[in-house]
Design a protein around this motif. Structure first.
Motif, PDB file in Angstrom:
ATOM      1  N   THR A 156       8.964  38.606  28.536  1.00  0.00           N
ATOM      2  CA  THR A 156       9.190  39.307  29.791  1.00  0.00           C
ATOM      3  C   THR A 156       8.874  38.340  30.939  1.00  0.00           C
ATOM      4  OG1 THR A 156       6.922  40.100  30.001  1.00  0.00           O
ATOM      5  CG2 THR A 156       8.447  41.449  28.709  1.00  0.00           C
ATOM      6  N   ILE A 157       9.230  38.738  32.155  1.00  0.00           N
ATOM      7  CA  ILE A 157       8.969  37.885  33.314  1.00  0.00           C
ATOM      8  C   ILE A 157       7.471  37.617  33.451  1.00  0.00           C
ATOM      9  CG2 ILE A 157       9.048  37.773  35.838  1.00  0.00           C
ATOM     10  CD1 ILE A 157      11.677  39.316  35.703  1.00  0.00           C
ATOM     11  N   LYS A 158       6.648  38.642  33.303  1.00  0.00           N
ATOM     12  CA  LYS A 158       5.200  38.472  33.453  1.00  0.00           C
ATOM     13  C   LYS A 158       4.625  37.628  32.327  1.00  0.00           C
ATOM     14  CE  LYS A 158       4.839  40.902  37.203  1.00  0.00           C
ATOM     15  NZ  LYS A 158       4.665  40.181  38.504  1.00  0.00           N
ATOM     16  N   GLU A 159       5.137  37.800  31.111  1.00  0.00           N
ATOM     17  CA  GLU A 159       4.673  36.977  29.990  1.00  0.00           C
ATOM     18  C   GLU A 159       5.011  35.517  30.248  1.00  0.00           C
ATOM     19  OE1 GLU A 159       5.106  40.259  26.362  1.00  0.00           O
ATOM     20  OE2 GLU A 159       6.653  38.741  26.672  1.00  0.00           O
ATOM     21  N   TYR A 160       6.216  35.264  30.740  1.00  0.00           N
ATOM     22  CA  TYR A 160       6.624  33.884  31.047  1.00  0.00           C
ATOM     23  C   TYR A 160       5.696  33.287  32.107  1.00  0.00           C
ATOM     24  CZ  TYR A 160       9.310  30.000  32.990  1.00  0.00           C
ATOM     25  OH  TYR A 160       9.693  28.769  33.454  1.00  0.00           O
ATOM     26  N   ASP A 161       5.477  34.020  33.194  1.00  0.00           N
ATOM     27  CA  ASP A 161       4.638  33.503  34.281  1.00  0.00           C
ATOM     28  C   ASP A 161       3.220  33.245  33.802  1.00  0.00           C
ATOM     29  OD1 ASP A 161       6.788  33.674  36.005  1.00  0.00           O
ATOM     30  OD2 ASP A 161       6.175  35.599  36.867  1.00  0.00           O
ATOM     31  N   LEU A 162       2.705  34.139  32.976  1.00  0.00           N
ATOM     32  CA  LEU A 162       1.339  34.002  32.487  1.00  0.00           C
ATOM     33  C   LEU A 162       1.209  32.813  31.545  1.00  0.00           C
ATOM     34  CD1 LEU A 162      -1.512  35.197  32.416  1.00  0.00           C
ATOM     35  CD2 LEU A 162      -0.751  36.749  30.606  1.00  0.00           C
ATOM     36  N   LEU A 163       2.154  32.649  30.632  1.00  0.00           N
ATOM     37  CA  LEU A 163       2.096  31.528  29.695  1.00  0.00           C
ATOM     38  C   LEU A 163       2.283  30.202  30.416  1.00  0.00           C
ATOM     39  CD1 LEU A 163       1.773  30.557  26.829  1.00  0.00           C
ATOM     40  CD2 LEU A 163       4.201  31.000  26.426  1.00  0.00           C
ATOM     41  N   LEU A 164       3.154  30.174  31.413  1.00  0.00           N
ATOM     42  CA  LEU A 164       3.346  28.953  32.190  1.00  0.00           C
ATOM     43  C   LEU A 164       2.063  28.573  32.924  1.00  0.00           C
ATOM     44  CD1 LEU A 164       5.276  26.743  33.187  1.00  0.00           C
ATOM     45  CD2 LEU A 164       5.915  28.267  35.068  1.00  0.00           C
ATOM     46  N   LEU A 165       1.384  29.560  33.481  1.00  0.00           N
ATOM     47  CA  LEU A 165       0.119  29.295  34.164  1.00  0.00           C
ATOM     48  C   LEU A 165      -0.906  28.712  33.199  1.00  0.00           C
ATOM     49  CD1 LEU A 165      -1.469  29.575  36.826  1.00  0.00           C
ATOM     50  CD2 LEU A 165      -2.084  31.889  36.121  1.00  0.00           C
ATOM     51  N   PHE A 166      -0.931  29.226  31.972  1.00  0.00           N
ATOM     52  CA  PHE A 166      -1.862  28.704  30.972  1.00  0.00           C
ATOM     53  C   PHE A 166      -1.550  27.249  30.610  1.00  0.00           C
ATOM     54  CE2 PHE A 166      -3.011  33.144  29.499  1.00  0.00           C
ATOM     55  CZ  PHE A 166      -4.357  33.013  29.804  1.00  0.00           C
ATOM     56  N   ILE A 167      -0.279  26.948  30.278  1.00  0.00           N
ATOM     57  CA  ILE A 167       0.008  25.597  29.777  1.00  0.00           C
ATOM     58  C   ILE A 167      -0.059  24.550  30.878  1.00  0.00           C
ATOM     59  CG2 ILE A 167       1.461  26.551  27.952  1.00  0.00           C
ATOM     60  CD1 ILE A 167       3.837  25.156  29.381  1.00  0.00           C
ATOM     61  N   GLU A 168       0.022  24.977  32.130  1.00  0.00           N
ATOM     62  CA  GLU A 168      -0.136  24.034  33.232  1.00  0.00           C
ATOM     63  C   GLU A 168      -1.601  23.794  33.564  1.00  0.00           C
ATOM     64  OE1 GLU A 168       2.344  25.534  36.422  1.00  0.00           O
ATOM     65  OE2 GLU A 168       3.950  24.163  35.836  1.00  0.00           O
ATOM     66  N   ASN A 169      -2.490  24.555  32.927  1.00  0.00           N
ATOM     67  CA  ASN A 169      -3.934  24.390  33.146  1.00  0.00           C
ATOM     68  C   ASN A 169      -4.676  24.356  31.816  1.00  0.00           C
ATOM     69  OD1 ASN A 169      -4.361  24.827  36.274  1.00  0.00           O
ATOM     70  ND2 ASN A 169      -2.832  26.325  35.612  1.00  0.00           N
ATOM     71  N   PRO A 170      -4.329  23.392  30.940  1.00  0.00           N
ATOM     72  CA  PRO A 170      -4.964  23.354  29.623  1.00  0.00           C
ATOM     73  C   PRO A 170      -6.454  23.039  29.712  1.00  0.00           C
ATOM     74  CG  PRO A 170      -3.744  21.333  30.016  1.00  0.00           C
ATOM     75  CD  PRO A 170      -3.413  22.262  31.149  1.00  0.00           C
ATOM     76  N   HIS A 171      -7.219  23.613  28.782  1.00  0.00           N
ATOM     77  CA  HIS A 171      -8.659  23.350  28.623  1.00  0.00           C
ATOM     78  C   HIS A 171      -9.503  23.881  29.779  1.00  0.00           C
ATOM     79  CE1 HIS A 171      -6.747  20.691  25.817  1.00  0.00           C
ATOM     80  NE2 HIS A 171      -6.386  19.843  26.753  1.00  0.00           N
ATOM     81  N   ARG A 172      -8.889  24.613  30.704  1.00  0.00           N
ATOM     82  CA  ARG A 172      -9.626  25.120  31.866  1.00  0.00           C
ATOM     83  C   ARG A 172      -9.814  26.624  31.728  1.00  0.00           C
ATOM     84  NH1 ARG A 172      -7.320  23.815  37.685  1.00  0.00           N
ATOM     85  NH2 ARG A 172      -8.117  21.781  37.098  1.00  0.00           N
ATOM     86  N   THR A 173     -11.041  27.091  31.898  1.00  0.00           N
ATOM     87  CA  THR A 173     -11.299  28.521  31.854  1.00  0.00           C
ATOM     88  C   THR A 173     -10.772  29.164  33.136  1.00  0.00           C
ATOM     89  OG1 THR A 173     -13.276  28.254  30.477  1.00  0.00           O
ATOM     90  CG2 THR A 173     -13.072  30.303  31.723  1.00  0.00           C
ATOM     91  N   LEU A 174      -9.875  30.138  32.975  1.00  0.00           N
ATOM     92  CA  LEU A 174      -9.276  30.828  34.109  1.00  0.00           C
ATOM     93  C   LEU A 174      -9.879  32.226  34.209  1.00  0.00           C
ATOM     94  CD1 LEU A 174      -5.527  29.786  33.656  1.00  0.00           C
ATOM     95  CD2 LEU A 174      -7.327  28.666  34.981  1.00  0.00           C
TER      96      LEU A 174
END
Length: 229
Positions: A156-174
């Protein structure tokens, strides 16, 4: 008008702030100096910065509170500068979302290198890459499509946005609040439970064993961390 500067420097020691600020400006960085946590947060409400240099022992609200407040709504890189060098203080800084913790007195050359590295990792590389690979996952940002093992993922759009945010910030606690505000927005009528549901749906689609997730890891009491594997 919104102002964008490279660095927000939060330091109440005026003499130290002037020395470090002058050096950073000579190195080509634009900078705004705030003498308190309150003034720093007020500045961030109206303006944008690429990185925050943050003292801990501030008048009024301390640097830990400032760090936590920033991380709830922004993922701006944060470097803590502090004379407080106890292990507990350092752990607290990292748990609240700081990217680095540098002891005072500050080695200005090391500080400059750390700033350069953080800015490069968070801005230059992201702007230049439309295809990002992370383990067995990849995303074509131009096509708005994720792939797992070379096969397109149905998101879904939200799943895409959320996963993109994660992989652009690896190893960082969000932080959970940061994730929710970034994906659903401050004015959303959704509830924070929505984030938990989407994390579960993403794990079902990208983890080899969703019940024992290795990519999207829970950091209890704080949020989530994405690990490349």
């Amino acid at each position: 008008m919104v102002i964008m500067v490279d660095i927000l420097f939060v330091e109440d020691n005026i003499e130290l702030a002037n020395v470090i600020s002058a050096f950073l400006k000579r190195s080509g960085y634009t900078l705004f100096h705030a003498v308190s946590g309150e003034s720093a947060l007020s500045y961030l409400k109206e303006n944008s910065v690429k990185l925050v240099l943050l003292d801990i022992s501030l008048p009024g609200i301390d640097g830990f509170t400032v760090c936590d407040s920033i991380r709830k709504v922004k993922n701006t890189p944060i470097i803590i500068l502090s004379a407080r060098i106890d292990k507990e203080d350092k752990q607290n800084g990292y748990l609240l979302g700081a990217d680095d913790y540098i002891e005072k007195p500050v080695d200005i050359d090391i500080l400059t290198l750390k700033i350069k590295a953080l800015l490069k990792r968070n801005y230059e590389l992201k702007e230049s890459n439309t295809i990002v690979t992370s383990g067995n996952l990849s995303v074509d940002k131009a096509a708005h499509t994720f792939y797992k093992d070379g096969k397109p993922l149905v998101l879904t759009i939200k799943e895409y946005d959320l996963l993109l945010l994660f992989i652009e910030n690896p190893h960082r606690t969000l932080n959970k609040d940061y994730l929710f505000n970034q994906i659903w927005g401050y004015d959303s009528f959704s509830e924070n439970q929505t984030l938990t549901v989407h994390i579960k749906m993403l794990r079902d689609k990208i983890e080899d064993d969703p019940k024992k997730p290795k990519k999207i890891q829970t950091v209890w009491g704080v949020g989530y961390k994405y690990e490349e594997n």
